[in-house]
Design a protein around this motif. Structure first.
Motif, PDB file in Angstrom:
ATOM      1  N   CYS A  77       0.831  -1.207   0.000  1.00 40.04           N
ATOM      2  CA  CYS A  77       0.000   0.000   0.000  1.00 40.04           C
ATOM      3  C   CYS A  77       0.868   1.260   0.000  1.00 40.04           C
ATOM      4  N   ARG A 132       2.278   1.907  -3.501  1.00 42.55           N
ATOM      5  CA  ARG A 132       1.333   2.570  -4.422  1.00 42.55           C
ATOM      6  C   ARG A 132       1.489   4.087  -4.341  1.00 42.55           C
ATOM      7  N   LEU A 161      -5.700   4.638  -1.615  1.00 43.06           N
ATOM      8  CA  LEU A 161      -6.454   5.133  -2.764  1.00 43.06           C
ATOM      9  C   LEU A 161      -7.030   6.516  -2.489  1.00 43.06           C
ATOM     10  N   SER A 174      -8.525  -1.125  -9.356  1.00 40.28           N
ATOM     11  CA  SER A 174      -7.867  -0.689  -8.118  1.00 40.28           C
ATOM     12  C   SER A 174      -8.576  -1.278  -6.902  1.00 40.28           C
ATOM     13  N   ALA A 209      -7.179  -3.503  -4.040  1.00 43.31           N
ATOM     14  CA  ALA A 209      -7.048  -2.830  -2.744  1.00 43.31           C
ATOM     15  C   ALA A 209      -8.090  -3.256  -1.721  1.00 43.31           C
ATOM     16  N   GLN A 267      -5.471  -7.444  -1.319  1.00 38.79           N
ATOM     17  CA  GLN A 267      -4.450  -7.063  -0.335  1.00 38.79           C
ATOM     18  C   GLN A 267      -4.885  -7.154   1.127  1.00 38.79           C
ATOM     19  N   CYS A 322      -1.601  -0.084  -8.296  1.00 40.52           N
ATOM     20  CA  CYS A 322      -2.033  -1.172  -7.416  1.00 40.52           C
ATOM     21  C   CYS A 322      -1.476  -2.508  -7.888  1.00 40.52           C
ATOM     22  N   GLN A 334       1.126  -5.583  -5.925  1.00 36.29           N
ATOM     23  CA  GLN A 334       0.444  -6.840  -5.656  1.00 36.29           C
ATOM     24  C   GLN A 334       1.151  -8.012  -6.326  1.00 36.29           C
TER      25      GLN A 334
END
Lengths: 189, 217
Positions: free
Chosen positions: B17, B20, B74, B104, B108, B112, B166, B170
């Motif tokens: 995260c 990103r 995000l 996304s 997200a 994740q 994203c 990942q």
């Protein structure tokens, strides 16, 4: 798709579906609904709500000010990424029947404790100020989940107050799980 | 609040995260300071009182910018997009924006959070690897299918978007958990394309201030 209306695939009990149902009701978007028996929750409903916001902008679901928009998105993501996916049907099945309740309660408690703190600086009548936003669409269904898992909500007075305020609004009522085409008889309002 | 008034990013080298947001800041050329938060050391620095006051969710990334503090990667990226709009991280067309957000969100929200450090600790050491692999495999199978209709050189068309920010972290997670990526040719191709871009390299976990020596590039 003869009518050309939007079609929503929805499961009465899915908190993700409920968020989108609220949005459609608030924006007065006529649509068809196809009910599905839920196997997998995609968690992509915020993308749908943002699309509705961009293409049917009134009434607003996101404030105009970028900093307030950030608060709305942060709260929405906290719920939609931080809480809901970790206690959804698919995960609970993997956790196993014995541990399910405790698992769900821990996830929700942890998330709500954080959320209650954040709301101290953002909330008015709603999660962010006094206008209904995407954050509120995420909150109410998650509170319903919390109640299902018997989480003690007295620890979250701000969450409880906002939830109560929102549930009195028509869009939150018509979209409620207890009033859907696929609501089982014993759960129907 | 720094003397310089620059934005401050709270980050952990290995947090997908955080990565990103690091990519977003690099792509938009936003000068910033970084404070690293070690999620494992000292029982997890994210649990300190100071950090908890900053982000009640006790997670990275957190960005302090323009007098506000934002958690959730995000939400941070969308704020950067709205206030520093070039170069774009979201297309102009609402339908393409929806595709970017959907991809996304899939990562997200759908992948994740269900295989992050905190969850894996609860799942327990014995089952961790299989759990993570199942989560990622499930999500990547869905994503590979979606990309058939959205992807060009990138996840959505040919321009880098939030979805790509994203994807790459990942994929790195997938590799760490030994997921077989040959089943996902589109994901693999896009990942390779993106990793050649400077923003994805300078922000890479192997090049951060808190990258341990043995993992450093």
């Amino acid at each position: 798709m003869q009518a050309g209306k939007p079609i929503l695939y929805s499961y009465f009990r899915s908190s993700c579906s409920w968020r989108v149902r609220i949005a459609l009701a608030l924006k007065g978007i006529d649509h068809e609904m196809i009910t599905i028996n839920l196997i997998k929750d995609g968690g992509q409903q915020l993308a749908i709500i943002e699309y509705l916001e961009e293409t049917r902008p009134t009434p607003r679901l996101l404030p105009q000010d970028p900093k307030k928009r950030a608060s709305v998105r942060m709260i929405s993501d906290l719920i939609a990424s931080g809480i809901q996916p970790v206690q959804n049907l698919s995960i609970l099945e993997q956790v196993g029947q014995e541990k399910q309740l405790t698992w769900a309660q821990n996830v929700i408690t942890s998330g709500f404790t954080a959320l209650e703190q954040i709301l101290q600086s953002t909330a008015g009548r709603c999660c962010v100020g006094d206008e209904v936003s995407m954050a509120d669409l995420c909150l109410v269904p998650q509170v319903a989940n919390a109640e299902r898992f018997k989480v003690d909500l007295t620890a979250y007075p701000t969450i409880s107050r906002i939830n109560k305020t929102l549930l009195s609004l028509e869009a939150f009522q018509v979209s409620h799980p207890c009033r859907q085409p696929d609501t089982p008889a014993e759960l129907r309002a």
